[in-house]
Design an enzyme around this catalytic site. Structure first.
Site, PDB file in Angstrom:
ATOM      1  N   ASN A  91     -94.905  -5.366 107.802  1.00 44.50           N
ATOM      2  CA  ASN A  91     -95.205  -7.020 108.142  1.00 44.50           C
ATOM      3  C   ASN A  91     -94.725  -7.150 109.453  1.00 44.50           C
ATOM      4  O   ASN A  91     -94.184  -6.350 110.151  1.00 44.50           O
ATOM      5  CB  ASN A  91     -93.943  -7.534 107.167  1.00 44.50           C
ATOM      6  N   CYS A 101    -100.690  -4.156  99.994  1.00 43.29           N
ATOM      7  CA  CYS A 101    -101.119  -5.477 100.433  1.00 43.29           C
ATOM      8  C   CYS A 101    -102.631  -5.555  99.917  1.00 43.29           C
ATOM      9  O   CYS A 101    -103.340  -4.431 100.135  1.00 43.29           O
ATOM     10  CB  CYS A 101    -100.961  -5.647 102.101  1.00 43.29           C
ATOM     11  N   GLY A 102    -103.036  -6.760  99.500  1.00 44.39           N
ATOM     12  CA  GLY A 102    -104.484  -6.850  99.158  1.00 44.39           C
ATOM     13  C   GLY A 102    -105.404  -7.027  99.969  1.00 44.39           C
ATOM     14  O   GLY A 102    -106.400  -6.209 100.160  1.00 44.39           O
ATOM     15  N   ASN A 152     -95.758  -5.505  94.944  1.00 40.75           N
ATOM     16  CA  ASN A 152     -94.901  -6.160  95.608  1.00 40.75           C
ATOM     17  C   ASN A 152     -94.539  -7.586  94.719  1.00 40.75           C
ATOM     18  O   ASN A 152     -95.490  -8.173  94.028  1.00 40.75           O
ATOM     19  CB  ASN A 152     -95.355  -6.555  96.990  1.00 40.75           C
ATOM     20  N   HIS A 196     -93.907 -11.322  93.585  1.00 39.54           N
ATOM     21  CA  HIS A 196     -94.636 -12.832  93.857  1.00 39.54           C
ATOM     22  C   HIS A 196     -93.743 -13.959  92.818  1.00 39.54           C
ATOM     23  O   HIS A 196     -93.521 -13.511  91.761  1.00 39.54           O
ATOM     24  CB  HIS A 196     -95.779 -12.661  93.676  1.00 39.54           C
ATOM     25  N   ASN A 236     -92.607 -13.000  97.905  1.00 40.08           N
ATOM     26  CA  ASN A 236     -93.483 -13.796  98.533  1.00 40.08           C
ATOM     27  C   ASN A 236     -93.649 -15.052  97.578  1.00 40.08           C
ATOM     28  O   ASN A 236     -93.355 -14.816  96.354  1.00 40.08           O
ATOM     29  CB  ASN A 236     -94.829 -13.056  98.205  1.00 40.08           C
ATOM     30  N   GLU A 295     -95.331 -15.847 103.044  1.00 36.00           N
ATOM     31  CA  GLU A 295     -95.093 -14.266 102.800  1.00 36.00           C
ATOM     32  C   GLU A 295     -93.827 -14.090 103.011  1.00 36.00           C
ATOM     33  O   GLU A 295     -93.278 -14.269 104.348  1.00 36.00           O
ATOM     34  CB  GLU A 295     -96.309 -13.595 103.483  1.00 36.00           C
ATOM     35  N   ARG A 296     -93.263 -12.969 102.165  1.00 33.23           N
ATOM     36  CA  ARG A 296     -92.093 -12.171 102.638  1.00 33.23           C
ATOM     37  C   ARG A 296     -92.242 -11.530 103.926  1.00 33.23           C
ATOM     38  O   ARG A 296     -93.311 -10.501 104.039  1.00 33.23           O
ATOM     39  CB  ARG A 296     -91.735 -11.208 101.553  1.00 33.23           C
ATOM     40  N   GLY A 313    -103.803 -11.321  99.381  1.00 34.48           N
ATOM     41  CA  GLY A 313    -104.490 -10.810  98.390  1.00 34.48           C
ATOM     42  C   GLY A 313    -103.537 -10.424  97.099  1.00 34.48           C
ATOM     43  O   GLY A 313    -104.219 -10.860  96.039  1.00 34.48           O
ATOM     44  N   THR A 314    -102.730  -9.831  97.252  1.00 29.02           N
ATOM     45  CA  THR A 314    -101.631  -9.419  96.416  1.00 29.02           C
ATOM     46  C   THR A 314    -101.145 -10.895  95.562  1.00 29.02           C
ATOM     47  O   THR A 314    -101.142 -10.936  94.554  1.00 29.02           O
ATOM     48  CB  THR A 314    -100.551  -8.632  96.570  1.00 29.02           C
TER      49      THR A 314
HETATM   50  O1  ZDP Z   1     -94.952  -8.082  99.971  1.00 32.56           O
HETATM   51  C1  ZDP Z   1     -95.053  -8.663 101.268  1.00 32.56           C
HETATM   52  O2  ZDP Z   1     -94.026  -8.180 102.066  1.00 32.56           O
HETATM   53  C2  ZDP Z   1     -96.314  -9.053 101.882  1.00 32.56           C
HETATM   54  N1  ZDP Z   1     -96.085  -9.811 102.898  1.00 32.56           N
HETATM   55  C3  ZDP Z   1     -97.349  -8.130 102.354  1.00 32.56           C
HETATM   56  C4  ZDP Z   1     -98.371  -8.279 102.811  1.00 32.56           C
HETATM   57  C5  ZDP Z   1     -99.341  -8.876 101.696  1.00 32.56           C
HETATM   58  C6  ZDP Z   1    -100.791  -9.151 102.279  1.00 32.56           C
HETATM   59  N2  ZDP Z   1    -100.703 -10.462 102.706  1.00 32.56           N
HETATM   60  C7  ZDP Z   1    -101.815  -9.087 101.174  1.00 32.56           C
HETATM   61  O3  ZDP Z   1    -102.806  -9.370 101.262  1.00 32.56           O
HETATM   62  O4  ZDP Z   1    -101.313  -8.983  99.990  1.00 32.56           O
HETATM   63  C8  ZDP Z   1    -101.243  -8.111 103.091  1.00 32.56           C
END
Ligand code: ZDP
Length: 284
Positions: A67, A76-77, A165, A167, A198, A216-217, A226-227
Site C-alpha cells: 500500500n 488486491c483486485g 483482505n 472489508h 477497508n 482503503e486501509r 476491486g476486492t
Molecule cells: O487491503 C488493503 O489494505 C487494500 N488497501 C489493498 C489494496 C486493494 C486494492 N485497492 C483492490 O483493488 O483490491 C488494490
C-alpha cells in the site's frame, strides 16, 4: 544504485507502480522499504500501491502488493488485473490464464486479448470469508450482517466480508453525501478490527446495480477498489439487497461482480491500462 525499470498501470483509476522482479534481480527488501516514498504523489512517482511481479511455485506467478503507506495487504483486485495484463503483454507468458500466488491464496485471472492487447480481465477471486474471526473482527462467533457498530457517537450497521483482505461495508441512502474522508480513517483503525480494515459506503440503485465509495486501509480514498467491490456485492447479497451478479460502480468506473452459487467463488471482471514506463534511481 542500478536504475529500476517500472511500468505505471491503473485499473479504474486505482494506480500502481509495477516492477518485474522475474527478469531483474532487484533487491525486493529495499524496494518495499521505498514503497511509501515511490507512491508519494509529490516526491515519488505517485500511486496507490507498488506491485512486485515475482515467480511462484511450480511455474506459477506470485504477486506482492504494498500500500502507499508501506503496509503489505493480502490481496488486491484492481492490481491483479494490472499484474495479469503485464505478464502477458511484456512477454512473460503466452497463456491467457495462469495461477497467481498471493497472501490470500491462489488467484486465477482469465485474459480477453484482442490483437495482442489485453482488453479485459475476469478474475476468480476465490471464496469470500464471512466468519467474524476470519475478517478479522473481535466479538462472538458467527457472521457480521447489518450489525450495529458505534462510530464517533453514532450507530452504523456494518456487514463484514474478507476477500483475503478485510472489508467493512455500510449501506447508505446517498453515497455522494457520505463523509468518507471523516469516517473512513476512524473506522479503519477501530480496535474491533485488529488488522485494520477497508471501508466501503454503498448505495443500492437496484438489485443489479450498486454504487460505492471507498476508504482503503493503508491508502485512504481511492477511485476504485476491486476486492472492495467484491466484498460489497457479497455484503449486499447477505443483507438481501442484491442478486448474486451486479454492476458495482465506483468513482473510477464499473466492475461486473458475480458470486457464483455453484462454486461459491466471486468473479470480478474489468479493465486494466498501462499508462507510462520509466526507471527509478540515478536521479542525480
Ligand atoms: O487491503 C488493503 O489494505 C487494500 N488497501 C489493498 C489494496 C486493494 C486494492 N485497492 C483492490 O483493488 O483490491 C488494490
Amino acid at each position: 544504485m542500478t536504475p529500476i525499470q517500472f511500468v505505471k498501470m491503473q485499473g479504474l483509476g486505482n494506480d500502481f507502480i509495477v516492477v518485474d522482479c522475474i527478469r531483474h534481480s532487484y533487491n525486493v527488501k529495499s524496494l518495499i522499504a521505498q514503497a511509501a516514498a515511490l507512491c508519494n504523489r509529490r516526491i515519488g512517482i505517485g500511486a496507490d500501491g507498488l506491485i512486485l511481479v515475482m515467480a511462484g511455485h511450480a511455474g506459477n506467478y506470485r504477486m506482492r502488493i504494498i500500500n502507499s503507506d508501506g503496509s503489505e495487504p493480502e490481496m488486491c483486485g484492481n492490481g491483479i488485473r494490472c499484474f495479469a495484463k503485464f505478464v502477458f503483454e511484456h512477454g512473460l507468458t503466452q497463456e491467457k490464464t495462469f495461477i497467481v500466488e498471493t497472501l490470500a491464496g491462489p488467484i486465477i485471472p482469465v485474459l480477453t486479448v484482442v490483437d495482442g492487447v489485453v482488453t479485459r480481465v475476469c478474475v476468480d477471486m476465490g471464496e469470500p470469508r464471512l466468519e467474524r474471526a476470519e475478517i478479522p473482527m473481535q466479538g462472538a462467533d458467527g457472521q457480521v450482517v447489518e450489525e450495529p457498530l458505534r462510530v464517533e457517537g453514532q450507530t452504523l450497521n456494518v456487514t463484514a466480508v474478507s476477500m483475503g483482505n478485510p472489508h467493512a461495508v455500510f449501506f447508505v441512502d446517498n453515497v455522494k453525501n457520505c463523509p468518507v474522508q471523516q469516517l473512513g480513517p476512524i473506522i479503519e483503525t477501530l480496535p474491533v478490527f485488529p488488522k485494520k480494515i477497508n471501508v466501503e459506503f454503498v448505495e443500492v440503485l437496484s438489485p443489479t446495480a450498486l454504487k460505492m465509495r471507498v476508504w482503503e486501509r493503508g491508502a485512504g480514498i481511492t477511485l476504485a477498489c476491486g476486492t472492495g467491490a467484491c466484498a460489497t456485492l457479497v455484503a449486499a447479497v447477505l443483507a438481501g439487497k442484491s442478486e448474486r451478479a451486479a454492476t458495482v460502480t465506483l468513482p473510477g468506473g464499473s466492475l461486473q461482480i458475480n458470486w457464483s452459487d455453484k462454486d461459491n467463488h466471486v468473479y470480478m471482471t474489468g479493465p486494466a491500462q498501462e499508462v507510462f514506463s520509466g526507471h527509478i534511481g540515478s536521479g542525480k
